[in-house]
Design a protein around this motif. Sequence first.
Motif, short mmCIF file in Angstrom:
data_model
loop_
_atom_site.label_atom_id
_atom_site.label_comp_id
_atom_site.label_asym_id
_atom_site.label_seq_id
_atom_site.Cartn_x
_atom_site.Cartn_y
_atom_site.Cartn_z
N ALA A 133 0.88 -1.18 0.00
CA ALA A 133 0.00 0.00 0.00
C ALA A 133 0.91 1.22 0.00
CB ALA A 133 -0.88 0.01 1.25
N HIS A 134 0.53 2.27 -0.73
CA HIS A 134 1.37 3.48 -0.64
C HIS A 134 0.95 4.28 0.59
CE1 HIS A 134 -1.28 6.88 -1.95
NE2 HIS A 134 -1.93 5.97 -2.65
N PHE A 135 1.94 4.81 1.30
CA PHE A 135 1.59 5.59 2.51
C PHE A 135 1.73 7.09 2.28
CE2 PHE A 135 5.74 7.05 4.05
CZ PHE A 135 6.62 6.15 3.46
N ASP A 136 2.28 7.50 1.14
CA ASP A 136 2.39 8.94 0.87
C ASP A 136 1.03 9.49 0.46
OD1 ASP A 136 2.74 7.40 -1.68
OD2 ASP A 136 2.78 9.40 -2.54
N HIS A 137 0.88 10.81 0.60
CA HIS A 137 -0.34 11.46 0.12
C HIS A 137 0.04 12.83 -0.46
CE1 HIS A 137 -4.54 11.88 -0.48
NE2 HIS A 137 -4.69 12.86 0.39
N VAL A 138 -0.90 13.76 -0.53
CA VAL A 138 -0.63 14.98 -1.28
C VAL A 138 -0.30 16.19 -0.39
CG1 VAL A 138 -1.88 14.20 -3.31
CG2 VAL A 138 -3.12 15.46 -1.56
N GLY A 149 6.02 7.92 -2.81
CA GLY A 149 6.08 8.54 -4.14
C GLY A 149 5.00 8.10 -5.11
N GLU A 150 3.94 7.47 -4.62
CA GLU A 150 2.88 6.99 -5.51
C GLU A 150 2.16 8.15 -6.17
OE1 GLU A 150 -1.22 5.54 -6.65
OE2 GLU A 150 -0.67 7.18 -5.34
N GLU A 151 1.88 9.18 -5.36
CA GLU A 151 1.07 10.30 -5.86
C GLU A 151 1.79 11.08 -6.96
OE1 GLU A 151 -1.96 10.56 -5.12
OE2 GLU A 151 -2.33 9.79 -3.11
N PHE A 152 3.10 11.01 -7.01
CA PHE A 152 3.87 11.69 -8.05
C PHE A 152 3.95 10.84 -9.33
CE2 PHE A 152 5.25 14.04 -4.41
CZ PHE A 152 5.71 15.27 -4.87
N ILE A 194 -8.79 7.72 3.45
CA ILE A 194 -9.09 6.64 2.50
C ILE A 194 -7.88 6.47 1.56
CG2 ILE A 194 -10.59 5.94 0.59
CD1 ILE A 194 -12.05 5.66 3.22
N ASP A 195 -7.33 7.58 1.10
CA ASP A 195 -6.18 7.57 0.17
C ASP A 195 -4.90 7.96 0.90
OD1 ASP A 195 -4.56 7.54 -2.01
OD2 ASP A 195 -5.41 9.31 -2.96
N ASN A 196 -4.00 7.10 1.27
CA ASN A 196 -4.23 5.69 1.35
C ASN A 196 -3.85 5.23 2.76
OD1 ASN A 196 -4.77 3.07 0.59
ND2 ASN A 196 -2.71 2.72 -0.16
N ILE A 205 -11.93 12.12 -1.96
CA ILE A 205 -10.53 11.75 -2.21
C ILE A 205 -9.73 12.95 -2.74
CG2 ILE A 205 -9.03 10.20 -3.57
CD1 ILE A 205 -10.68 8.79 -1.43
N HIS A 206 -8.54 13.15 -2.20
CA HIS A 206 -7.66 14.27 -2.58
C HIS A 206 -8.23 15.63 -2.19
CE1 HIS A 206 -4.38 12.47 -5.29
NE2 HIS A 206 -4.95 11.48 -4.61
N THR A 207 -9.23 15.64 -1.31
CA THR A 207 -9.72 16.92 -0.81
C THR A 207 -9.46 16.95 0.70
OG1 THR A 207 -11.96 16.34 -0.07
CG2 THR A 207 -11.68 16.70 -2.44
#
Length: 445
Positions: free
Chosen positions: A260-265, A310-313, A277-279, A410-412
Amino acid sequence: MNKKRIILPILLTLMMVTLLLSKSYFSVQTSIETIKLKENVGKVNKSHLEQIKIIETDLNKLTSDEFMGRLTGTMGNEKAGKYLMKRFEKIGIKPFDGSNYYHEFNQEVYFPDRSEHYMKVIFEDGSEKICEYGKDYIDQIRLSKVDLNCQLVLDQKELDNRTTGEIAIVVDDDSINKNMFRSNTKAILRKRKDFFGVPQIAHKGAAYIQIDDELYDEIFEKNAKEVIIKSRYKTGDSIVKNVIGRIPGKKKEKAFIISAHFDHVGWDGDIMFPGAIDNGSGTVAILNIAEQLVNGKELENDTYICGFNGEEFGLFGSKAFANHIKGKYSEIIVINIDCVGKINGKRLGIHGDSPKNDKLKEDIKGILDKKSIDNFTGSIPNSDHSSFSYDGMYSISLIQENLFNEGESIHTPNDSSELVDYEYLKEICDVVVDFIYKFEDESYK
Ligand SMILES: [Zn+2]
């Protein structure tokens, strides 16, 4: 009769009875424990409720202000990685290569605290508004350098007339179309109800800016004519860390990867994106799965527990690890978890990006069906499973349906821990554990 003579035999008898009773008590206790242990093959020696509590604690931690939205390249992301590593240690997962939990790679990142922003809108009546970054607007694409002074275009007809001169177009979700991106379009100002966080870096191209409802309305009400935009982003290469552990199996030919990716924005202005939720959901899920596997019966195959970064990138962490692990086993099977467990959420999607993953999808579907978890198979490519679908590697992602649709969080800034259904999330963890034990000897070749 002498009292002492009577008391002594009674005392002796009592002692004998106590001894016998305690012996049989211990043997009864031992057999109960044996039964308990047998029932717990593949299960953590913690009650269901205790496990739910741990999942909740982990998620609250990962989404807390301390981790600042876990943006790759920032202190919050570094702290989240460290937290994950400590949890791996506590659960009893071994470092992936024998000595390290951190798997490092290079990636271009930006530094939100070193960015500069300025935007001024000039209206028809000559009045001006200096917009506040993080309140009135945020960037969707982070251009390293923007210096614009453009005429604002508010409708399609006006756009058709402006074939020369630099322009900025104001749109909402209904009016945006690809014809707007022309050579003289230097900026797009797009209305958003909730700001949408994207860590996208670019060094050329048009500025892409999200504006809030109020600014959008003001632009139209006062017939804005001109916009001045200046911004600077400092970007640079950074050493980024995946967090990876291994549960050794008896054989060493095949491997499972649970990821699972642990990074976010991260954050933008004053806005923080918690990423529950993400993620956060997938990250806490791999911790519960790992704890079940570590405490369960010995595994046949090496099983890697991967917190990707680095998933979000652009899936950077999983690409780096796929590169590291390819060819090290005769077969590698990846179950990635990305955005699951939403309260009143739609179906759980099982996504693989090529037909070679179809059997894997069907095997997981079988377990979900048996547990009556509403699901479907699909082929969304944009999660970490995509980094593994080549060279003897088979991979899928579990992703809940339609999370990026209108009105979703998501992403908000609204993607917070209140959105998580912990019982449902735990069920998904149990599905993955069941899969590992049931298909240990399966080949997908
Ligand atoms: Zn995301």
